[in-house]
Design an enzyme around this catalytic site. Structure first.
Site, PDB file in Angstrom:
ATOM      1  N   LYS A 185     125.816   4.618  47.587  1.00 17.63           N
ATOM      2  CA  LYS A 185     126.473   3.314  47.354  1.00 17.63           C
ATOM      3  C   LYS A 185     127.521   3.043  48.432  1.00 17.63           C
ATOM      4  O   LYS A 185     127.579   1.958  49.001  1.00 17.63           O
ATOM      5  CB  LYS A 185     127.158   3.288  45.968  1.00 17.63           C
ATOM      6  CG  LYS A 185     126.226   3.563  44.803  1.00 17.63           C
ATOM      7  CD  LYS A 185     126.946   3.504  43.465  1.00 17.63           C
ATOM      8  CE  LYS A 185     128.000   4.584  43.265  1.00 17.63           C
ATOM      9  NZ  LYS A 185     127.474   5.962  43.199  1.00 17.63           N
TER      10      LYS A 185
ATOM     11  N   ARG B 263     131.101   0.726  35.528  1.00 20.15           N
ATOM     12  CA  ARG B 263     130.426   1.982  35.235  1.00 20.15           C
ATOM     13  C   ARG B 263     130.056   2.101  33.766  1.00 20.15           C
ATOM     14  O   ARG B 263     129.453   3.093  33.373  1.00 20.15           O
ATOM     15  CB  ARG B 263     131.379   3.122  35.583  1.00 20.15           C
ATOM     16  CG  ARG B 263     130.966   3.924  36.798  1.00 20.15           C
ATOM     17  CD  ARG B 263     132.056   4.936  37.025  1.00 20.15           C
ATOM     18  NE  ARG B 263     131.633   6.042  37.811  1.00 20.15           N
ATOM     19  CZ  ARG B 263     131.711   6.103  39.132  1.00 20.15           C
ATOM     20  NH1 ARG B 263     132.153   5.085  39.814  1.00 20.15           N
ATOM     21  NH2 ARG B 263     131.345   7.190  39.754  1.00 20.15           N
TER      22      ARG B 263
ATOM     23  N   ARG C  67     129.068  14.869  36.578  1.00 23.80           N
ATOM     24  CA  ARG C  67     129.074  13.439  36.952  1.00 23.80           C
ATOM     25  C   ARG C  67     127.705  12.812  36.714  1.00 23.80           C
ATOM     26  O   ARG C  67     127.602  11.656  36.313  1.00 23.80           O
ATOM     27  CB  ARG C  67     129.509  13.286  38.417  1.00 23.80           C
ATOM     28  CG  ARG C  67     131.016  13.497  38.599  1.00 23.80           C
ATOM     29  CD  ARG C  67     131.400  13.811  40.040  1.00 23.80           C
ATOM     30  NE  ARG C  67     131.076  12.783  40.981  1.00 23.80           N
ATOM     31  CZ  ARG C  67     131.025  12.962  42.306  1.00 23.80           C
ATOM     32  NH1 ARG C  67     131.308  14.147  42.829  1.00 23.80           N
ATOM     33  NH2 ARG C  67     130.711  11.975  43.096  1.00 23.80           N
TER      34      ARG C  67
ATOM     35  N   ARG D 151     128.288  16.409  51.912  1.00 24.59           N
ATOM     36  CA  ARG D 151     129.129  15.273  52.328  1.00 24.59           C
ATOM     37  C   ARG D 151     130.480  15.749  52.862  1.00 24.59           C
ATOM     38  O   ARG D 151     131.133  16.603  52.271  1.00 24.59           O
ATOM     39  CB  ARG D 151     129.367  14.340  51.142  1.00 24.59           C
ATOM     40  CG  ARG D 151     130.421  13.289  51.463  1.00 24.59           C
ATOM     41  CD  ARG D 151     130.518  12.190  50.446  1.00 24.59           C
ATOM     42  NE  ARG D 151     130.666  12.648  49.096  1.00 24.59           N
ATOM     43  CZ  ARG D 151     130.493  11.870  48.035  1.00 24.59           C
ATOM     44  NH1 ARG D 151     130.140  10.612  48.197  1.00 24.59           N
ATOM     45  NH2 ARG D 151     130.649  12.351  46.835  1.00 24.59           N
TER      46      ARG D 151
ATOM     47  N   ARG E  99     135.393  16.462  49.155  1.00 27.07           N
ATOM     48  CA  ARG E  99     136.101  15.957  47.974  1.00 27.07           C
ATOM     49  C   ARG E  99     136.207  17.036  46.899  1.00 27.07           C
ATOM     50  O   ARG E  99     135.294  17.834  46.712  1.00 27.07           O
ATOM     51  CB  ARG E  99     135.340  14.749  47.404  1.00 27.07           C
ATOM     52  CG  ARG E  99     135.799  13.448  47.998  1.00 27.07           C
ATOM     53  CD  ARG E  99     134.921  12.276  47.686  1.00 27.07           C
ATOM     54  NE  ARG E  99     134.486  12.159  46.312  1.00 27.07           N
ATOM     55  CZ  ARG E  99     133.727  11.148  45.867  1.00 27.07           C
ATOM     56  NH1 ARG E  99     133.335  10.209  46.696  1.00 27.07           N
ATOM     57  NH2 ARG E  99     133.366  11.081  44.606  1.00 27.07           N
TER      58      ARG E  99
HETATM   59  P1  AP5 Z   1     127.647   8.203  49.493  1.00 25.89           P
HETATM   60  O1  AP5 Z   1     127.365   6.940  50.221  1.00 25.89           O
HETATM   61  O2  AP5 Z   1     129.027   8.762  49.538  1.00 25.89           O
HETATM   62  O3  AP5 Z   1     127.183   8.072  47.965  1.00 25.89           O
HETATM   63  P2  AP5 Z   1     127.912   7.346  46.746  1.00 25.89           P
HETATM   64  O4  AP5 Z   1     126.826   6.795  45.883  1.00 25.89           O
HETATM   65  O5  AP5 Z   1     128.964   6.399  47.230  1.00 25.89           O
HETATM   66  O6  AP5 Z   1     128.533   8.632  46.070  1.00 25.89           O
HETATM   67  P3  AP5 Z   1     129.926   8.904  45.355  1.00 25.89           P
HETATM   68  O7  AP5 Z   1     129.934  10.386  45.094  1.00 25.89           O
HETATM   69  O8  AP5 Z   1     131.088   8.345  46.111  1.00 25.89           O
HETATM   70  O9  AP5 Z   1     129.714   8.123  44.038  1.00 25.89           O
HETATM   71  P4  AP5 Z   1     130.421   8.333  42.714  1.00 25.89           P
HETATM   72  O10 AP5 Z   1     129.985   7.102  42.007  1.00 25.89           O
HETATM   73  O11 AP5 Z   1     130.183   9.588  41.973  1.00 25.89           O
HETATM   74  O12 AP5 Z   1     131.942   8.511  43.147  1.00 25.89           O
HETATM   75  P5  AP5 Z   1     133.176   7.533  43.064  1.00 25.89           P
HETATM   76  O13 AP5 Z   1     133.992   7.774  44.253  1.00 25.89           O
HETATM   77  O14 AP5 Z   1     132.754   6.147  42.729  1.00 25.89           O
HETATM   78  O15 AP5 Z   1     126.596   9.291  50.007  1.00 25.89           O
HETATM   79  C1  AP5 Z   1     126.672  10.653  49.598  1.00 25.89           C
HETATM   80  C2  AP5 Z   1     126.266  11.584  50.762  1.00 25.89           C
HETATM   81  O16 AP5 Z   1     124.898  11.359  51.077  1.00 25.89           O
HETATM   82  C3  AP5 Z   1     127.049  11.336  52.078  1.00 25.89           C
HETATM   83  O17 AP5 Z   1     127.259  12.562  52.735  1.00 25.89           O
HETATM   84  C4  AP5 Z   1     126.132  10.457  52.907  1.00 25.89           C
HETATM   85  O18 AP5 Z   1     126.322  10.664  54.300  1.00 25.89           O
HETATM   86  C5  AP5 Z   1     124.754  10.944  52.449  1.00 25.89           C
HETATM   87  N1  AP5 Z   1     123.750   9.876  52.455  1.00 25.89           N
HETATM   88  C6  AP5 Z   1     123.936   8.565  52.133  1.00 25.89           C
HETATM   89  N2  AP5 Z   1     122.777   7.894  52.238  1.00 25.89           N
HETATM   90  C7  AP5 Z   1     121.844   8.806  52.610  1.00 25.89           C
HETATM   91  C8  AP5 Z   1     120.441   8.732  52.879  1.00 25.89           C
HETATM   92  N3  AP5 Z   1     119.788   7.584  52.784  1.00 25.89           N
HETATM   93  N4  AP5 Z   1     119.789   9.871  53.227  1.00 25.89           N
HETATM   94  C9  AP5 Z   1     120.455  11.052  53.326  1.00 25.89           C
HETATM   95  N5  AP5 Z   1     121.794  11.191  53.104  1.00 25.89           N
HETATM   96  C10 AP5 Z   1     122.465  10.076  52.741  1.00 25.89           C
HETATM   97  O19 AP5 Z   1     133.929   8.085  41.749  1.00 25.89           O
HETATM   98  C11 AP5 Z   1     134.575   9.330  41.750  1.00 25.89           C
HETATM   99  C12 AP5 Z   1     135.276   9.524  40.397  1.00 25.89           C
HETATM  100  O20 AP5 Z   1     136.256   8.477  40.221  1.00 25.89           O
HETATM  101  C13 AP5 Z   1     134.371   9.401  39.161  1.00 25.89           C
HETATM  102  O21 AP5 Z   1     133.724  10.635  38.857  1.00 25.89           O
HETATM  103  C14 AP5 Z   1     135.389   8.990  38.094  1.00 25.89           C
HETATM  104  O22 AP5 Z   1     136.148  10.102  37.679  1.00 25.89           O
HETATM  105  C15 AP5 Z   1     136.302   8.047  38.855  1.00 25.89           C
HETATM  106  N6  AP5 Z   1     135.858   6.638  38.797  1.00 25.89           N
HETATM  107  C16 AP5 Z   1     135.421   5.873  39.835  1.00 25.89           C
HETATM  108  N7  AP5 Z   1     135.102   4.645  39.412  1.00 25.89           N
HETATM  109  C17 AP5 Z   1     135.336   4.623  38.069  1.00 25.89           C
HETATM  110  C18 AP5 Z   1     135.162   3.627  37.068  1.00 25.89           C
HETATM  111  N8  AP5 Z   1     134.665   2.396  37.360  1.00 25.89           N
HETATM  112  N9  AP5 Z   1     135.492   3.950  35.794  1.00 25.89           N
HETATM  113  C19 AP5 Z   1     135.990   5.183  35.473  1.00 25.89           C
HETATM  114  N10 AP5 Z   1     136.149   6.178  36.392  1.00 25.89           N
HETATM  115  C20 AP5 Z   1     135.828   5.903  37.676  1.00 25.89           C
END
Ligand code: AP5
Length: 229
Positions: free
Chosen positions: A13, A88, A172, A128, A161
């Site tokens: 994402k 979410r 997660r 990552r 991270r």
């Molecule tokens: P990346 O682009 O970072 O993936 P992502 O989907 O953004 O992954 P996140 O881990 O950031 O998502 P998340 O939803 O768990 O975390 P968030 O920060 O929102 O890609 C991942 C890796 O793959 C990278 O190394 C990239 O280079 C590689 N890659 C990308 N595309 C690729 C491809 N096509 N092929 C190969 N490799 C590829 O949330 C973190 C925490 O915050 C949550 O657990 C929760 O505690 C809290 N939180 C956040 N939002 C909320 C909410 N709305 N409500 C409550 N808690 C929340």
């Protein structure tokens, strides 16, 4: 364009939202990044949020919504945004609808769900690395930095991270299945959802997203350009 990117942790994402910003003329708004900034700044909210993030659990709505509402109210989001990681839960989706209605009766144009199997996600997240300085993202195998542990753009140090340990990632994924996956049905019923295959090179996935967005993307970029600063 008022776009939501849905998908499990590590689906790409953030990678896609960053690439889409220029194309759509709209900023990425990532709830995870907003929360990590609060953690880094050691605000009371950040300290509280970290307890949940470290376990891989959802942060309570009261903490998340405050950040999202503030960010959506900033001038650069007036003509559009790319939401990444929010909403979410169905409750958050309902709150978002109400929030947008309160901002000049806005509404979402599109929701894209990036679908990636769990085992691929674990591989993606464990490799990552993120730049401490500019936030650029790398993958040790799929997109390695030119110099070990240093950012290609700004030479900043790369870090892993805290919530990217394998056990936390599995937690997660469970949270995604229980709390977030129901949004696929929710936005499907609203006629806003396109599901796209998240396997392939980032550029290929970007192309699938652009096709799924269709004309709305071009039209909203023109609207963003016309909007007075
Ligand atoms: P990346 O682009 O970072 O993936 P992502 O989907 O953004 O992954 P996140 O881990 O950031 O998502 P998340 O939803 O768990 O975390 P968030 O920060 O929102 O890609 C991942 C890796 O793959 C990278 O190394 C990239 O280079 C590689 N890659 C990308 N595309 C690729 C491809 N096509 N092929 C190969 N490799 C590829 O949330 C973190 C925490 O915050 C949550 O657990 C929760 O505690 C809290 N939180 C956040 N939002 C909320 C909410 N709305 N409500 C409550 N808690 C929340």
């Amino acid at each position: 364009m008022q776009l939501v990117l849905l998908g499990p942790p590590g689906a790409g994402k953030g990678t896609q939202a960053r690439m889409l910003q220029t194309r759509l003329g709209a900023p990425q708004i990532a709830s995870g990044d907003l929360l990590r900034n609060a953690v880094r700044s050691r605000t009371a909210l950040g300290v509280e949020a970290k307890r949940y993030m470290d376990k891989g659990a959802l942060v309570p709505d009261a903490l998340v919504l405050k950040h999202i509402e503030e960010r959506l109210g900033q001038p650069d989001a007036a003509a559009g945004f790319i939401l990444d990681g929010f909403p979410r839960t169905v409750e958050q989706a309902e709150t978002l609808t109400a929030m947008l209605k309160g901002h000049d009766s806005r509404q979402l144009d599109k929701v894209i769900a990036i679908i990636v199997p769990d085992e691929e996600i674990v591989k993606r997240i464990s490799g990552r690395r993120t730049c401490k300085n500019c936030g650029a993202m790398y993958h040790l195998i799929y997109d390695p930095p030119r110099n070990f542990n240093l950012c290609n753009s700004c030479n900043g140090e790369l870090y892993q991270r805290d919530d990217d340990a394998e056990d936390t990632v599995r937690m997660r994924l469970d949270v995604y299945a229980a709390a977030t996956r129901p949004l696929l049905e929710y936005y499907g019923r609203a006629g806003l959802l396109s599901q796209i295959d998240g396997i392939g090179r980032p550029e290929e996935i970007q192309q699938r997203i652009v096709e799924a967005i269709g004309d709305a993307g071009g039209a909203s970029k023109a609207a963003a350009k016309d909007k007075p600063a």
